[in-house]
Design an enzyme around this catalytic site. Structure first.
Site, mmCIF file in Angstrom:
data_model
loop_
_atom_site.group_PDB
_atom_site.id
_atom_site.type_symbol
_atom_site.label_atom_id
_atom_site.label_comp_id
_atom_site.label_asym_id
_atom_site.label_seq_id
_atom_site.Cartn_x
_atom_site.Cartn_y
_atom_site.Cartn_z
ATOM 1 N N LYS A 1 0.841 -1.200 0.000
ATOM 2 C CA LYS A 1 0.000 0.000 0.000
ATOM 3 C C LYS A 1 0.873 1.246 0.000
ATOM 4 O O LYS A 1 0.653 2.180 -0.765
ATOM 5 C CB LYS A 1 -0.927 0.013 1.224
ATOM 6 N N GLN B 1 -5.340 -1.431 9.539
ATOM 7 C CA GLN B 1 -5.232 -2.777 8.961
ATOM 8 C C GLN B 1 -5.889 -3.808 9.875
ATOM 9 O O GLN B 1 -5.590 -3.881 11.063
ATOM 10 C CB GLN B 1 -3.739 -3.110 8.747
ATOM 11 N N ASP C 1 -11.548 2.743 3.885
ATOM 12 C CA ASP C 1 -11.943 1.330 3.803
ATOM 13 C C ASP C 1 -13.469 1.192 3.717
ATOM 14 O O ASP C 1 -13.985 0.138 3.377
ATOM 15 C CB ASP C 1 -11.456 0.584 5.057
#
Ligand code: NAP
Length: 296
Positions: A54, A98, A121
């Site tokens: 990422k 995460q 997200d």
């Protein structure tokens, strides 16, 4: 019949190219650089690889990448304090924590502590509700990537019958919402679904997000259907470790009209959509028009 291959790797590169061009324009015309903060708690090996990828891709498209690697035993209050700081930082437009988090941390509490406008997200309860009610939201990256591939391959999805196998909050449910939003007739199947093969055979669009290696076989697929394989499973075959999807590629490719391979299908789209979401969040935060084709 042999299915057409839907090349997610190539499409993801195209999305990153669009993002990079827009980022360059933002800098030139408005002096803005979209910033993405990724928070990783603990030393999960797979998560480290994701976070590294990422970070690299964020910088490649011209955005600023901020990584926060915290020890596994980080107290909840400390993580919440970090999120508060990131929420208030005008240089940061996207925040991603995460998952999975270590078990002493309440994932719902943590995710809902992110400013929804920076929740790239799309897991914050407010974004989930906004997506479900058809309002502007941040859309979860993997389902967004699947939708982009489907629209690119099929054009309008209106009126098609779609079956999503899997009802997780991160893939199955938002995928179903997006397909509904595009006027598909949607069924969500799961481990308690009766006659799963027959349900799947009714689908013009079949999305597999089950986490079971090669579970969807050719006899479960309608001839000519478009099959999206979200699964990522590592299995041993012929003495080697291999990456396979939730779809049994060998039997399904002979029946389907189109299929995403694993690897090289949905996987690369996830990070591309994360970058697209960060760009979208930056545009919204600054009252600028959103880039076309990168959101729903
Ligand atoms: P998950 O949270 O484990 O959910 C799996 C879903 O599949 C559940 O709803 C479960 O039903 C259903 N299921 C399990 N076994 C089944 C069976 N035999 N028949 C019918 N339904 C069954 O998984 P997830 O997080 O959604 O991920 C799904 C897959 O996508 C995994 O392989 C994961 O690695 C992959 N993934 C890929 C990406 C990417 O970037 N490409 C991103 C995220 C996830 P119940 O609810 O009834 O238990």
């Amino acid at each position: 019949m042999t299915a057409t291959l839907i090349d997610g790797k190539a499409f993801a590169a195209k999305v990153r190219g669009l993002v990079a061009a827009h980022v360059a324009r933002l800098r030139e015309e408005h002096g803005l650089t979209p910033g993405l903060a990724v928070v990783l708690v603990g030393a999960d090996a797979a998560s480290h690889v994701y976070v590294r990828n990422k970070g690299t891709q964020t910088v490649e498209v011209g955005m600023a990448s901020f990584e926060h690697m915290l020890p596994a035993e980080t107290p909840e209050a400390e993580l919440l304090a970090l999120l508060e700081k990131l929420n208030a930082d005008p240089e940061i437009h996207g925040i991603l924590v995460q998952l999975p988090l270590p078990s002493h941390l309440n994932s719902d509490l943590i995710i809902n502590a992110i400013n929804p406008a920076k929740d790239v997200d799309g897991f914050h309860i407010s974004n989930v509700g906004r997506l479900a009610t058809g309002q502007e939201s941040m859309v979860p990256c993997t389902p967004l990537g699947c939708l982009m591939l489907l629209r690119d391959h099929l054009g309008s999805l209106a009126g098609m019958t779609a079956v999503v196998v899997g009802r997780s909050n991160i893939v199955g449910k938002p995928m179903a919402q997006l397909l509904l939003g595009d006027s598909c007739t949607v069924t969500i199947a799961h481990s308690r679904t009766r006659e799963l093969a027959a349900v799947c055979r009714g689908a013009d669009i079949l999305v597999a997000a089950v986490g079971q290696a090669e579970m969807i076989t050719g006899d479960m697929v309608k001839p000519g259907a478009t099959v999206i394989d979200v699964g990522i499973n590592r299995i041993e075959r012929g003495g080697k470790m291999r990456l396979v999807g939730d779809v049994d590629y060998a039997s399904v490719v002979a029946v389907a009209g189109a299929i995403t391979p694993v690897p090289g299908g949905v996987g690369p789209m996830t990070i591309a959509c994360l970058l697209a979401n960060t760009l979208t969040a930056c545009c919204r935060a600054n009252g600028l028009p959103e880039p076309e084709g990168l959101t729903v």
